[in-house]
Motif scaffolding. Sequence first.
Motif, PDB file in Angstrom:
ATOM      1  N   ALA A  21       0.851  -1.157   0.132  1.00  8.07           N
ATOM      2  CA  ALA A  21       0.065  -0.103   0.056  1.00  8.07           C
ATOM      3  C   ALA A  21       0.920   1.207   0.203  1.00  8.07           C
ATOM      4  N   ARG A  22       0.111   2.210  -0.042  1.00  6.70           N
ATOM      5  CA  ARG A  22       0.936   3.557  -0.270  1.00  6.70           C
ATOM      6  C   ARG A  22       0.590   4.438   1.069  1.00  6.70           C
ATOM      7  N   SER A  23      -0.156   3.755   2.136  1.00 14.05           N
ATOM      8  CA  SER A  23      -0.366   4.469   3.365  1.00 14.05           C
ATOM      9  C   SER A  23      -0.371   3.577   4.509  1.00 14.05           C
ATOM     10  N   LEU A  24      -0.183   3.894   5.526  1.00 14.80           N
ATOM     11  CA  LEU A  24      -0.112   3.047   6.852  1.00 14.80           C
ATOM     12  C   LEU A  24      -1.541   2.445   6.929  1.00 14.80           C
ATOM     13  N   ARG A  25      -2.698   3.076   6.639  1.00 14.53           N
ATOM     14  CA  ARG A  25      -3.911   2.476   7.023  1.00 14.53           C
ATOM     15  C   ARG A  25      -4.104   1.125   6.409  1.00 14.53           C
ATOM     16  N   HIS A  26      -3.837   1.151   5.113  1.00 14.97           N
ATOM     17  CA  HIS A  26      -4.082   0.117   4.188  1.00 14.97           C
ATOM     18  C   HIS A  26      -3.267  -1.116   4.581  1.00 14.97           C
ATOM     19  N   PRO A  27      -2.054  -1.205   4.885  1.00 17.33           N
ATOM     20  CA  PRO A  27      -1.465  -2.527   5.404  1.00 17.33           C
ATOM     21  C   PRO A  27      -2.097  -2.900   6.863  1.00 17.33           C
ATOM     22  N   LEU A  28      -2.325  -1.847   7.632  1.00 20.05           N
ATOM     23  CA  LEU A  28      -2.851  -2.274   9.053  1.00 20.05           C
ATOM     24  C   LEU A  28      -4.359  -2.890   8.619  1.00 20.05           C
TER      25      LEU A  28
ATOM     26  N   LEU B 209       4.784  -6.688  16.015  1.00 16.67           N
ATOM     27  CA  LEU B 209       5.361  -5.331  16.351  1.00 16.67           C
ATOM     28  C   LEU B 209       6.233  -4.761  15.156  1.00 16.67           C
ATOM     29  N   GLN B 210       7.143  -5.609  14.474  1.00 12.91           N
ATOM     30  CA  GLN B 210       7.976  -5.310  13.490  1.00 12.91           C
ATOM     31  C   GLN B 210       7.142  -4.802  12.289  1.00 12.91           C
ATOM     32  N   PHE B 211       5.983  -5.444  12.041  1.00 13.65           N
ATOM     33  CA  PHE B 211       5.145  -4.895  11.059  1.00 13.65           C
ATOM     34  C   PHE B 211       4.725  -3.555  11.132  1.00 13.65           C
ATOM     35  N   HIS B 212       4.127  -3.352  12.238  1.00 14.95           N
ATOM     36  CA  HIS B 212       3.474  -2.038  12.637  1.00 14.95           C
ATOM     37  C   HIS B 212       4.588  -1.075  12.658  1.00 14.95           C
ATOM     38  N   MET B 213       5.973  -1.167  13.084  1.00 17.11           N
ATOM     39  CA  MET B 213       6.927  -0.366  13.230  1.00 17.11           C
ATOM     40  C   MET B 213       7.499  -0.079  11.661  1.00 17.11           C
TER      41      MET B 213
ATOM     42  N   ALA C 241       4.996   2.259   9.882  1.00 10.50           N
ATOM     43  CA  ALA C 241       5.005   3.726  10.287  1.00 10.50           C
ATOM     44  C   ALA C 241       6.274   4.350   9.647  1.00 10.50           C
ATOM     45  N   PHE C 242       7.322   3.568   9.596  1.00 11.86           N
ATOM     46  CA  PHE C 242       8.701   4.136   8.940  1.00 11.86           C
ATOM     47  C   PHE C 242       8.450   4.478   7.391  1.00 11.86           C
ATOM     48  N   ASP C 243       7.848   3.270   6.895  1.00  4.96           N
ATOM     49  CA  ASP C 243       7.685   3.713   5.411  1.00  4.96           C
ATOM     50  C   ASP C 243       6.840   4.674   5.176  1.00  4.96           C
ATOM     51  N   GLU C 244       5.496   4.873   5.807  1.00  3.91           N
ATOM     52  CA  GLU C 244       4.824   6.186   5.672  1.00  3.91           C
ATOM     53  C   GLU C 244       5.628   7.339   5.954  1.00  3.91           C
ATOM     54  N   PHE C 245       6.345   7.438   7.015  1.00  5.82           N
ATOM     55  CA  PHE C 245       7.183   8.652   7.320  1.00  5.82           C
ATOM     56  C   PHE C 245       8.122   8.853   6.214  1.00  5.82           C
ATOM     57  N   LEU C 246       8.846   8.023   5.422  1.00  6.97           N
ATOM     58  CA  LEU C 246       9.688   8.151   4.436  1.00  6.97           C
ATOM     59  C   LEU C 246       9.045   8.639   3.352  1.00  6.97           C
TER      60      LEU C 246
END
Length: 115
Positions: free
Chosen positions: A23-30, A59-63, A66-71
């Motif tokens: 995905a291109r946002s944090l919401r979609h993979p979550l 935990l790693q998935f969520h972190m 979040a890093f991917d969205e930040f970048l």
Amino acid sequence: MDKTLDYLRPGDTFVITRLSRAARSLRHPLDLAAQLREREVDLLVLKQGIDTSTPGGRLQFHMFGAFDEFLREIIVEDTLEGLASARARGRVGRRPAALDAHGGDGPRAVRDEGR
């Protein structure tokens, strides 16, 4: 991807190469992870070594999400700042008309000559 998700059954593992491909946002993979968890399907992300069948993997998935969205947001911000800076220097964001300096109307003239 929708056809693949429809095919998954409880106990299956959904494998993707990289989290940013989902995905291109944090919401979609979550949302995807929640949907998979609800269907009792694990997620394995090969490049990042994430396996949501374990607490540490979740935990790693969520972190990483979040890093991917930040970048992505940093890249967008930097791009917009670069474009604003170029506009302030008089650049308009397109290539110079190199063929016009040599006469003619550029690519359109070359195209029209072929008719």
